[in-house]
Scaffold this motif. Structure first.
Motif, mmCIF file in Angstrom:
data_model
loop_
_atom_site.group_PDB
_atom_site.id
_atom_site.type_symbol
_atom_site.label_atom_id
_atom_site.label_comp_id
_atom_site.label_asym_id
_atom_site.label_seq_id
_atom_site.Cartn_x
_atom_site.Cartn_y
_atom_site.Cartn_z
ATOM 1 N N GLY A 66 0.810 -1.195 0.000
ATOM 2 C CA GLY A 66 0.000 0.000 0.000
ATOM 3 C C GLY A 66 0.853 1.259 0.000
ATOM 4 N N GLU A 67 0.178 2.393 0.031
ATOM 5 C CA GLU A 67 0.859 3.679 0.027
ATOM 6 C C GLU A 67 0.803 4.279 1.421
ATOM 7 O OE1 GLU A 67 0.660 7.054 -3.220
ATOM 8 O OE2 GLU A 67 -0.949 7.359 -1.758
ATOM 9 N N ILE A 68 1.881 4.905 1.845
ATOM 10 C CA ILE A 68 1.894 5.620 3.115
ATOM 11 C C ILE A 68 2.251 7.075 2.844
ATOM 12 C CG2 ILE A 68 2.511 3.565 4.448
ATOM 13 C CD1 ILE A 68 5.369 4.665 4.637
ATOM 14 N N LEU A 84 4.966 7.444 -0.127
ATOM 15 C CA LEU A 84 5.901 6.337 -0.280
ATOM 16 C C LEU A 84 5.130 5.030 -0.236
ATOM 17 C CD1 LEU A 84 8.320 7.819 2.379
ATOM 18 C CD2 LEU A 84 8.775 7.829 -0.068
ATOM 19 N N ILE A 85 5.819 3.912 -0.467
ATOM 20 C CA ILE A 85 5.169 2.613 -0.367
ATOM 21 C C ILE A 85 5.443 2.007 1.005
ATOM 22 C CG2 ILE A 85 5.308 2.166 -2.837
ATOM 23 C CD1 ILE A 85 7.671 0.302 -2.256
ATOM 24 N N GLU A 86 4.620 1.071 1.415
ATOM 25 C CA GLU A 86 4.822 0.383 2.691
ATOM 26 C C GLU A 86 6.196 -0.280 2.719
ATOM 27 O OE1 GLU A 86 1.612 -2.329 3.127
ATOM 28 O OE2 GLU A 86 0.228 -0.836 3.911
ATOM 29 N N GLY A 87 6.806 -0.287 3.886
ATOM 30 C CA GLY A 87 8.127 -0.865 4.000
ATOM 31 C C GLY A 87 9.228 0.167 3.823
ATOM 32 N N LEU A 115 9.140 3.143 8.668
ATOM 33 C CA LEU A 115 8.097 4.149 8.846
ATOM 34 C C LEU A 115 6.695 3.570 8.648
ATOM 35 C CD1 LEU A 115 9.805 7.042 6.854
ATOM 36 C CD2 LEU A 115 9.664 6.809 9.339
ATOM 37 N N GLU A 116 5.711 4.272 9.214
ATOM 38 C CA GLU A 116 4.314 3.901 9.053
ATOM 39 C C GLU A 116 3.529 5.098 8.563
ATOM 40 O OE1 GLU A 116 2.904 2.357 12.735
ATOM 41 O OE2 GLU A 116 3.736 0.356 12.393
ATOM 42 N N ASP A 117 2.348 4.820 8.025
ATOM 43 C CA ASP A 117 1.495 5.872 7.499
ATOM 44 C C ASP A 117 1.136 6.879 8.594
ATOM 45 O OD1 ASP A 117 -0.174 7.061 5.459
ATOM 46 O OD2 ASP A 117 -1.876 6.335 6.619
ATOM 47 N N GLY A 118 1.220 8.161 8.253
ATOM 48 C CA GLY A 118 0.821 9.215 9.178
ATOM 49 C C GLY A 118 1.919 9.726 10.080
ATOM 50 N N MET A 119 3.118 9.186 9.970
ATOM 51 C CA MET A 119 4.201 9.607 10.855
ATOM 52 C C MET A 119 4.758 10.967 10.444
ATOM 53 S SD MET A 119 6.497 6.257 11.752
ATOM 54 C CE MET A 119 5.993 5.144 13.066
ATOM 55 N N LYS A 120 5.313 11.648 11.439
ATOM 56 C CA LYS A 120 6.030 12.890 11.189
ATOM 57 C C LYS A 120 7.510 12.629 11.441
ATOM 58 C CE LYS A 120 6.188 17.809 12.309
ATOM 59 N NZ LYS A 120 5.603 18.901 13.117
ATOM 60 N N LEU A 121 8.338 13.036 10.503
ATOM 61 C CA LEU A 121 9.767 12.753 10.568
ATOM 62 C C LEU A 121 10.552 14.057 10.594
ATOM 63 C CD1 LEU A 121 12.200 10.810 10.328
ATOM 64 C CD2 LEU A 121 11.844 10.823 7.851
ATOM 65 N N LYS A 132 15.751 15.978 20.084
ATOM 66 C CA LYS A 132 14.329 16.147 19.830
ATOM 67 C C LYS A 132 13.713 14.810 19.464
ATOM 68 C CE LYS A 132 14.888 20.899 18.146
ATOM 69 N NZ LYS A 132 14.597 21.854 17.036
ATOM 70 N N GLU A 133 12.415 14.816 19.324
ATOM 71 C CA GLU A 133 11.716 13.597 18.895
ATOM 72 C C GLU A 133 11.764 13.556 17.370
ATOM 73 O OE1 GLU A 133 7.580 11.214 19.918
ATOM 74 O OE2 GLU A 133 7.790 13.324 20.394
ATOM 75 N N TYR A 134 12.506 12.604 16.834
ATOM 76 C CA TYR A 134 12.765 12.586 15.397
ATOM 77 C C TYR A 134 11.649 11.907 14.598
ATOM 78 C CZ TYR A 134 17.351 13.728 17.256
ATOM 79 O OH TYR A 134 18.378 14.314 17.931
ATOM 80 N N VAL A 135 11.028 10.883 15.179
ATOM 81 C CA VAL A 135 9.942 10.189 14.488
ATOM 82 C C VAL A 135 8.756 10.098 15.432
ATOM 83 C CG1 VAL A 135 9.212 8.094 13.290
ATOM 84 C CG2 VAL A 135 11.595 8.824 13.175
ATOM 85 N N SER A 136 7.601 10.570 14.987
ATOM 86 C CA SER A 136 6.423 10.535 15.842
ATOM 87 C C SER A 136 5.168 10.381 15.011
ATOM 88 C CB SER A 136 6.334 11.823 16.671
ATOM 89 O OG SER A 136 6.193 12.943 15.821
ATOM 90 N N SER A 137 4.098 9.994 15.697
ATOM 91 C CA SER A 137 2.789 9.914 15.062
ATOM 92 C C SER A 137 1.935 10.984 15.705
ATOM 93 C CB SER A 137 2.169 8.533 15.281
ATOM 94 O OG SER A 137 0.886 8.473 14.715
ATOM 95 N N THR A 138 1.572 12.004 14.961
ATOM 96 C CA THR A 138 0.926 13.188 15.524
ATOM 97 C C THR A 138 -0.540 13.251 15.125
ATOM 98 O OG1 THR A 138 3.022 14.332 15.326
ATOM 99 C CG2 THR A 138 1.095 15.684 15.744
ATOM 100 N N SER A 139 -1.388 13.515 16.100
ATOM 101 C CA SER A 139 -2.823 13.608 15.843
ATOM 102 C C SER A 139 -3.157 14.987 15.282
ATOM 103 C CB SER A 139 -3.602 13.363 17.147
ATOM 104 O OG SER A 139 -3.246 14.338 18.116
#
Length: 214
Positions: A66-68, A84-87, A115-121, A132-139
């Motif tokens: 799938g696409e992320i 990007l693509i999954e993986g 990485l996963e879909d919706g992450m902030k890098l 700092k927080e380099y990889v996060s999932s932000t609402s």
């Protein structure tokens, strides 16, 4: 008695036999060549069939991915949303964003992180004074949510890479934690991590929900 060579229609019988033998040899050669090309053609066809099957399997696998969508900021040429693509890993996201800038400090981030879909890098800078927080999932409201970067980590056994998945823990801080652990033994409770230089009450509050001991 002198042998007589019979001729029929003015043609020498001995020469006739030689021609028959030559014709027979030529026929055998032609048959052999035909058989050779016949079997080679079958082998080529089989190879093409296998190749086509392998290509189909590869295409099916690609279609299943799938696409992320990732939001990338910091020291990259093109900040913003990348598809990007999954993986996909961090290094792939950086390349999709045009590459890192000259000010990027790639040693602080795990380039192989998945990485996963919706992450902030966030790609750190050499001028960043603190981790700092380099990889996060932000609402939507901007609050940082749980992600693979912040899954619970056993601080008594975690590697440097695993510790760097914690919010606000970079390579330098992870090294301090491991050094403290080697010199003082295992942490008895998660609050003991505050004994590590640089981890105060505020930083502890940021990571306490993601660490444990056993």
């Amino acid at each position: 008695m002198e042998k007589i060579q019979y001729q029929k229609g003015g043609f020498n019988i001995k020469s006739y036999k030689q021609i028959l033998i030559i014709c027979g040899l030529v026929g055998v050669i032609i048959i052999g060549v035909c058989i050779y090309f016949y079997f080679n053609k079958n082998e080529d066809d089989s190879y093409l069939e296998v190749s086509n099957e392998e290509m189909q399997v590869t295409n099916d696998i690609e279609e299943q991915k799938g696409e992320i969508v990732i939001h990338i900021t910091g020291e990259v040429v093109n900040k913003g949303i990348v598809k990007l693509i999954e993986g996909t890993r961090v290094i792939d996201a950086i390349e999709a964003a045009g590459g890192a800038t000259k000010e990027a400090n790639l040693s602080k981030i795990n380039l192989a992180y998945l990485l996963e879909d919706g992450m902030k890098l966030y790609i750190p800078s050499i001028n960043d004074e603190e981790d700092k927080e380099y990889v996060s999932s932000t609402s939507i409201n901007g609050q940082t949510g749980n992600s693979k970067q912040t899954l619970k980590v056993n601080i008594n056994t975690a590697t440097s890479e695993e510790l760097q998945k914690l919010p606000g823990i970079g390579e330098a801080m992870a090294s301090r934690i491991i050094t403290y652990r080697k010199e003082n033994g295992k942490f008895s409770k998660i609050e003991d991590i505050k004994n590590v230089s640089g981890i105060g009450e505020a930083k502890f509050n940021n990571i306490k929900g993601y660490i444990y001991v056993n």
